[in-house]
Enzyme design. Structure first.
Site, PDB file in Angstrom:
ATOM      1  N   LYS B 120      30.755  43.855 -46.869  1.00  0.00           N
ATOM      2  CA  LYS B 120      29.326  43.691 -46.667  1.00  0.00           C
ATOM      3  C   LYS B 120      28.694  44.959 -47.213  1.00  0.00           C
ATOM      4  O   LYS B 120      28.852  46.048 -46.649  1.00  0.00           O
ATOM      5  CB  LYS B 120      28.986  43.513 -45.186  1.00  0.00           C
ATOM      6  CG  LYS B 120      27.499  43.328 -44.978  1.00  0.00           C
ATOM      7  CD  LYS B 120      27.085  43.449 -43.535  1.00  0.00           C
ATOM      8  CE  LYS B 120      25.616  43.841 -43.491  1.00  0.00           C
ATOM      9  NZ  LYS B 120      25.202  44.257 -42.151  1.00  0.00           N
ATOM     10  N   ALA B 207      20.252  40.877 -39.751  1.00  0.00           N
ATOM     11  CA  ALA B 207      19.453  41.943 -39.140  1.00  0.00           C
ATOM     12  C   ALA B 207      18.062  41.505 -38.712  1.00  0.00           C
ATOM     13  O   ALA B 207      17.398  40.731 -39.392  1.00  0.00           O
ATOM     14  CB  ALA B 207      19.324  43.152 -40.063  1.00  0.00           C
TER      15      ALA B 207
END
Lengths: 87, 277
Positions: B120, B207
């Site tokens: 990631k 997020a």
């Protein structure tokens, strides 16, 4: 001989390998990455990688993390090695 | 009268989520994922709580950070003692990296630590917002893809950047809902919708989610998965929130697949008029 391990000055017996170093520090070889003088080692090369006086070793593993956390600490802990690379 | 028509192949449920979602798996770069809820492993009280929360979330993808091993205090346990890489897809991140150089270094270290080629990718642009440095991100992604990494980039909710990330070889894109840890939910639903419409790889909203409805909304828009950490770990009861998120994700996904009714300004009666006195 003196070796810098994860930012700490340490003294070890001459001629030890990366495998010996991990063993001495009680670190299992699986799921760790080792960087020797800024070069990432293949796990298979740990037993043959003989350390020398003045070497800088970074031993890393996985910790809990989602996205960016503790960013000041994170930044700081690589600064020394980065400036070394540019020399 | 036919009862088949366009009806779903979907079977009535018995409350078992895995069974509900079994016919609807997410595939990225040839890897199949059971769960559309991905979770981070930071900020928990201890590894046991981390593991319990992950299992309550039903997540099979977990993100981890790469950091120095503590060489002075060796009695500390290892996260991966609790999360067996055979049971979970371990997704190392480059969190905390502010330059392309650092992100590349951490990605390579993560691969050397021996989990997989997955990363990631984060290249952070600013400490206060933790917004991505998208120029650096594209540059780093391009290099890592060439080195054989499966790069899942954490990016802004910018459709143009998302396309550029796909163009350099990212098999999925991870746009933020809001700043990391902010809990603000989806701040720019229209950009997210444009990304979902125009980008032809899986989109994982990453997020900024605060609660279960945020996760459900992302899935209703058509996101393929949602990655979160703080919303669960920071809740008063992380385990209960993990479970709530699981239902939010599943509800949102099912609603997306079922196809919602259009919004209309005026009422439409749902009871027939025929037969009234």
């Amino acid at each position: 001989m003196n070796i810098q391990v994860n930012g700490e000055a340490k003294t070890f017996q001459d001629g030890i390998t990366v495998t010996d170093l991990l063993q001495t520090l009680d670190i299992r070889t699986e799921q760790v990455a080792v960087e020797l003088n800024l070069i990432i080692l293949d796990r298979g090369d740990f037993p043959q990688s003989v350390l020398q006086n003045g070497d800088t070793v970074e031993i890393l593993s996985f910790i809990g993390g989602g996205a960016t956390i503790h960013l000041h600490d994170n930044k700081r802990h690589l600064i020394n090695t980065q400036s070394a690379r540019r020399e | 009268m036919t009862i088949s028509g366009t009806s779903s192949t979907h079977n009535p449920r018995d409350g078992n989520n895995e069974h509900i979602m079994a016919d609807d798996q997410l595939v990225i770069a040839g890897k199949t994922f059971k769960s559309r809820l991905w979770v981070g492993t930071g900020k928990y009280k201890d590894f046991a709580e981390t593991k319990t929360a992950i299992d309550a979330a039903g997540a099979d993808v977990v993100t981890v950070a790469v950091r120095r091993v503590n060489i002075t205090n060796r009695d500390s346990e290892n996260l991966l003692d609790y999360l067996n890489p055979k049971d979970y897809t371990i997704l190392p991140n480059t969190a905390g990296c502010y330059t392309v150089e650092d992100a590349l270094r951490y990605a390579r270290l993560a691969r050397a630590a021996g989990i997989s080629d997955l990363v990631k990718l984060e290249v952070i642009g600013d400490e206060r917002t933790l917004f991505p440095d998208t120029a650096g991100l594209i540059e780093a992604a391009k290099i890592l893809v060439k080195e054989g990494f499966i790069v899942l980039p954490y990016t802004n909710d910018d459709p143009i950047v998302a396309q550029k990330l796909v163009d350099v070889g990212c098999p999925a894109v991870m746009p933020l809902a809001a700043p990391i840890g902010s809990g603000l939910g989806i701040r720019n639903p229209y950009n997210l919708k444009i990304i979902l419409e125009t980008i032809n790889v899986p989109i994982i909203v990453d997020a900024g989610v605060g609660t279960a409805s945020d996760a459900a909304l992302a899935m209703e828009y058509g996101a393929d998965a949602v990655l979160m950490n703080t919303a669960i770990a920071g809740a008063k009861d992380p385990i209960m929130m993990a479970e709530a998120m699981r239902y939010g994700i599943d509800a949102g996904r099912l609603a997306y697949r079922a196809g919602r009714i259009p919004r209309k300004l005026y009422a439409t009666a749902s009871s027939p008029i025929v037969g009234m006195l």
